[in-house]
Design an enzyme around this catalytic site. Structure first.
Site, PDB file in Angstrom:
ATOM      1  N   ARG A 101      30.374  39.240  33.636  1.00 12.62           N
ATOM      2  CA  ARG A 101      30.108  39.658  35.022  1.00 12.62           C
ATOM      3  C   ARG A 101      30.827  38.767  36.046  1.00 12.62           C
ATOM      4  NH1 ARG A 101      25.419  42.853  36.056  1.00 12.62           N
ATOM      5  NH2 ARG A 101      25.358  44.404  34.411  1.00 12.62           N
ATOM      6  N   TYR A 122      19.262  53.223  28.061  1.00 16.07           N
ATOM      7  CA  TYR A 122      19.304  53.679  29.465  1.00 16.07           C
ATOM      8  C   TYR A 122      19.282  55.205  29.548  1.00 16.07           C
ATOM      9  CZ  TYR A 122      20.304  48.872  30.806  1.00 16.07           C
ATOM     10  OH  TYR A 122      20.209  47.516  31.005  1.00 16.07           O
ATOM     11  N   ASP A 182      31.655  49.850  33.952  1.00 13.63           N
ATOM     12  CA  ASP A 182      30.267  49.700  33.518  1.00 13.63           C
ATOM     13  C   ASP A 182      30.082  50.414  32.191  1.00 13.63           C
ATOM     14  OD1 ASP A 182      27.591  48.627  34.792  1.00 13.63           O
ATOM     15  OD2 ASP A 182      27.095  50.416  33.641  1.00 13.63           O
ATOM     16  N   ARG A 188      33.180  45.941  47.892  1.00 10.37           N
ATOM     17  CA  ARG A 188      32.073  46.794  47.440  1.00 10.37           C
ATOM     18  C   ARG A 188      31.517  47.597  48.618  1.00 10.37           C
ATOM     19  NH1 ARG A 188      28.677  49.664  46.086  1.00 10.37           N
ATOM     20  NH2 ARG A 188      26.819  49.403  44.807  1.00 10.37           N
ATOM     21  N   ARG A 206      28.683  40.166  42.580  1.00 12.15           N
ATOM     22  CA  ARG A 206      28.097  39.916  43.894  1.00 12.15           C
ATOM     23  C   ARG A 206      28.043  38.464  44.330  1.00 12.15           C
ATOM     24  NH1 ARG A 206      23.113  43.557  42.302  1.00 12.15           N
ATOM     25  NH2 ARG A 206      23.830  42.596  40.385  1.00 12.15           N
TER      26      ARG A 206
HETATM   27  O1  CP3 Z   1      31.857  41.366  33.385  1.00  9.27           O
HETATM   28  C1  CP3 Z   1      32.456  41.920  34.340  1.00  9.27           C
HETATM   29  O2  CP3 Z   1      32.798  41.314  35.375  1.00  9.27           O
HETATM   30  C2  CP3 Z   1      32.858  43.389  34.185  1.00  9.27           C
HETATM   31  C3  CP3 Z   1      31.991  44.311  34.788  1.00  9.27           C
HETATM   32  C4  CP3 Z   1      30.691  44.771  34.148  1.00  9.27           C
HETATM   33  C5  CP3 Z   1      29.692  45.410  34.917  1.00  9.27           C
HETATM   34  N1  CP3 Z   1      28.728  45.870  34.078  1.00  9.27           N
HETATM   35  C6  CP3 Z   1      29.735  45.581  36.388  1.00  9.27           C
HETATM   36  C7  CP3 Z   1      28.486  45.787  37.123  1.00  9.27           C
HETATM   37  C8  CP3 Z   1      30.257  44.786  32.819  1.00  9.27           C
HETATM   38  C9  CP3 Z   1      30.902  44.179  31.581  1.00  9.27           C
HETATM   39  C10 CP3 Z   1      29.016  45.496  32.784  1.00  9.27           C
HETATM   40  C11 CP3 Z   1      28.264  45.768  31.548  1.00  9.27           C
HETATM   41  C12 CP3 Z   1      26.885  46.269  31.638  1.00  9.27           C
HETATM   42  N2  CP3 Z   1      26.378  47.203  32.513  1.00  9.27           N
HETATM   43  C13 CP3 Z   1      25.850  45.933  30.720  1.00  9.27           C
HETATM   44  C14 CP3 Z   1      26.016  45.028  29.514  1.00  9.27           C
HETATM   45  C15 CP3 Z   1      26.111  43.592  29.848  1.00  9.27           C
HETATM   46  C16 CP3 Z   1      24.927  43.009  30.577  1.00  9.27           C
HETATM   47  O3  CP3 Z   1      25.162  42.432  31.637  1.00  9.27           O
HETATM   48  O4  CP3 Z   1      23.815  43.094  30.059  1.00  9.27           O
HETATM   49  C17 CP3 Z   1      24.704  46.635  31.122  1.00  9.27           C
HETATM   50  C18 CP3 Z   1      23.337  46.567  30.445  1.00  9.27           C
HETATM   51  C19 CP3 Z   1      25.054  47.452  32.243  1.00  9.27           C
HETATM   52  C20 CP3 Z   1      24.198  48.429  32.971  1.00  9.27           C
HETATM   53  C21 CP3 Z   1      24.009  48.012  34.373  1.00  9.27           C
HETATM   54  N3  CP3 Z   1      24.990  48.066  35.349  1.00  9.27           N
HETATM   55  C22 CP3 Z   1      22.838  47.511  34.978  1.00  9.27           C
HETATM   56  C23 CP3 Z   1      21.519  47.271  34.261  1.00  9.27           C
HETATM   57  C24 CP3 Z   1      23.136  47.273  36.316  1.00  9.27           C
HETATM   58  C25 CP3 Z   1      22.188  46.825  37.398  1.00  9.27           C
HETATM   59  C26 CP3 Z   1      21.879  45.383  37.312  1.00  9.27           C
HETATM   60  C27 CP3 Z   1      22.718  44.617  38.286  1.00  9.27           C
HETATM   61  O5  CP3 Z   1      23.234  43.544  37.914  1.00  9.27           O
HETATM   62  O6  CP3 Z   1      22.819  45.064  39.437  1.00  9.27           O
HETATM   63  C28 CP3 Z   1      24.507  47.587  36.529  1.00  9.27           C
HETATM   64  C29 CP3 Z   1      25.268  47.474  37.797  1.00  9.27           C
HETATM   65  C30 CP3 Z   1      26.506  46.636  37.776  1.00  9.27           C
HETATM   66  N4  CP3 Z   1      27.453  46.657  36.806  1.00  9.27           N
HETATM   67  C31 CP3 Z   1      26.914  45.721  38.793  1.00  9.27           C
HETATM   68  C32 CP3 Z   1      28.140  45.192  38.390  1.00  9.27           C
HETATM   69  C33 CP3 Z   1      28.998  44.214  39.134  1.00  9.27           C
HETATM   70  C34 CP3 Z   1      26.162  45.444  40.082  1.00  9.27           C
HETATM   71  C35 CP3 Z   1      26.266  46.641  40.990  1.00  9.27           C
HETATM   72  C36 CP3 Z   1      26.752  46.343  42.392  1.00  9.27           C
HETATM   73  O7  CP3 Z   1      27.661  45.536  42.609  1.00  9.27           O
HETATM   74  O8  CP3 Z   1      26.232  46.997  43.294  1.00  9.27           O
END
Ligand code: CP3
Length: 343
Positions: A23, A149, A73, A36, A27
């Site tokens: 990640r 999910y 994602d 964003r 943010r």
């Molecule tokens: O690592 C990176 O920088 C690449 C980007 C990346 C995102 N999601 C961007 C993201 C990666 C590798 C993921 C994987 C992901 N997504 C997983 C597996 C890894 C982990 O962290 O557990 C999972 C379970 C998801 C599903 C998901 N996406 C959730 C549960 C959420 C909400 C939680 C949160 O952190 O907000 C997301 C949203 C998400 N995916 C964001 C980002 C940067 C935040 C959304 C935003 O910026 O508004």
């Protein structure tokens, strides 16, 4: 010019471990928050190649990490399978729940890959911008984690809805898993062909499964994906992240055939060294909360990771994703300390 990240994955430990963060585009970075806000929805950001490439590169420019991970994602696969996927601000993902056999019967077997083409285009763009030492990582969710999910329609504390569907209606649950396996293979192959040097399979929710279910729903689908990708790209470099697998990690490594595993911060060092790191590269495993805390606590936690794993094949990373409240100065402190280390 060799990429230290790929050297470690393909079996050659480095004196200074390569470093990146799960990640790392996100943010905690003001430049991410700014783009964003302009991009519209989260999925618009993921599916606009120019924007996705830009946020992928932001942490590389700022910190000089050894690897970039494409900004996307794991839920783009359910989206391409025709499920409705939305990201509510501050609440996480929302999907239409797939929690009965009747609903599962309506699930498409084949994803619409035209919807995923922007991810491949973003990879091609990032590849052109990276220097010769920086690796590019593609990814997908593991079928189990993506299914949790899809079944619940949102994140839950212990993914009870998916566990329950798998006990009560294993055939229906298997249909979801099979669709995810079948479509994750061409998705990863497409990312590798678009320029990814390696791919990571995120099984964030592996740790909620009892051993028998872990073998069936985490190990076996991941093994099939690894096999399917290697049928088309025999030397594909693949990292698995079965978060929370604990003592089941050696089984996962042996059965799936991954080149490396990401480990969470609760991993037991002797087990990892003797039964995991002797076979594959290890990536991890700083507690993201130590990175928020900073100061001496952070230095001690970094030194623990280096002392535990630095003499073997190590890619320095966090044990899970960086949290939004993390101070940028602490990320800088971490990189400086890791790069000053020599095994
Ligand atoms: O690592 C990176 O920088 C690449 C980007 C990346 C995102 N999601 C961007 C993201 C990666 C590798 C993921 C994987 C992901 N997504 C997983 C597996 C890894 C982990 O962290 O557990 C999972 C379970 C998801 C599903 C998901 N996406 C959730 C549960 C959420 C909400 C939680 C949160 O952190 O907000 C997301 C949203 C998400 N995916 C964001 C980002 C940067 C935040 C959304 C935003 O910026 O508004």
């Amino acid at each position: 010019m060799k990429k230290p990240f790929l050297e470690v994955l393909s079996g050659r430990k480095q004196a200074v471990p390569p470093i990146w963060m799960m990640r790392q585009a996100g943010r905690y970075l003001p430049e991410y928050r700014e783009l964003r806000a302009k991009a519209g929805s989260f999925l618009d950001l993921c599916f606009t190649p120019e924007h996705a490439a830009e946020v992928t590169l932001q942490p590389i420019r700022r910190f000089g990490f050894d690897a970039a991970i494409i900004f996307s994602d794991i839920l783009v696969i359910p989206h391409a399978l025709g499920r409705s996927v939305r990201f509510e601000a501050g609440e996480g993902p929302r999907l239409e729940p797939l929690d009965t056999p009747e609903k599962v019967a309506t699930l498409a077997a084949q994803a619409d890959f035209a919807k995923l083409e922007p991810v491949f285009e973003a990879l091609r763009r990032v590849k052109r911008e990276l220097d010769a030492q920086t690796a590019l990582i593609g990814f997908c969710g593991a079928p189990w984690t993506v299914a949790t999910y899809m079944v619940a329609g949102q994140g839950t504390p212990d993914q009870a809805p998916a566990r329950m569907l798998a006990y009560r209606h294993p055939k229906a649950f298997e249909k979801i898993i099979d669709a995810l396996v079948a479509n994750s293979i061409p998705y990863l192959v497409g990312q590798l062909r678009a320029g990814a040097d390696a791919v990571q399979i995120f099984d964030t929710w592996a740790g909620v499964l009892p051993p028998r279910e872990f073998a069936r729903w985490s190990i076996e689908p991941t093994r099939r994906i690894v096999e399917g990708v290697r049928q088309q790209i025999p030397d594909a470099q693949i990292i698995g992240f079965p978060r929370g697998a604990g003592a089941l990690l050696p089984d996962y490594v042996g059965a799936t055939g991954v080149n490396g595993v990401s480990i969470d911060w609760a991993a037991e060092p002797a087990l990892i060294r003797e039964r995991v790191q002797n076979r594959v590269a290890v990536q991890g495993n700083l507690d993201p909360l130590a990175l928020i805390a900073g100061g001496d606590a952070l230095d001690r936690a970094i030194d623990d990771v280096l002392e535990n794993y630095g003499r073997g094949r190590l890619i320095f990373n966090l044990g899970h994703g960086i949290l939004p409240e993390t101070p940028i100065a602490h990320v800088e402190q971490m990189i400086k300390r890791v790069r000053a280390y020599e095994a």
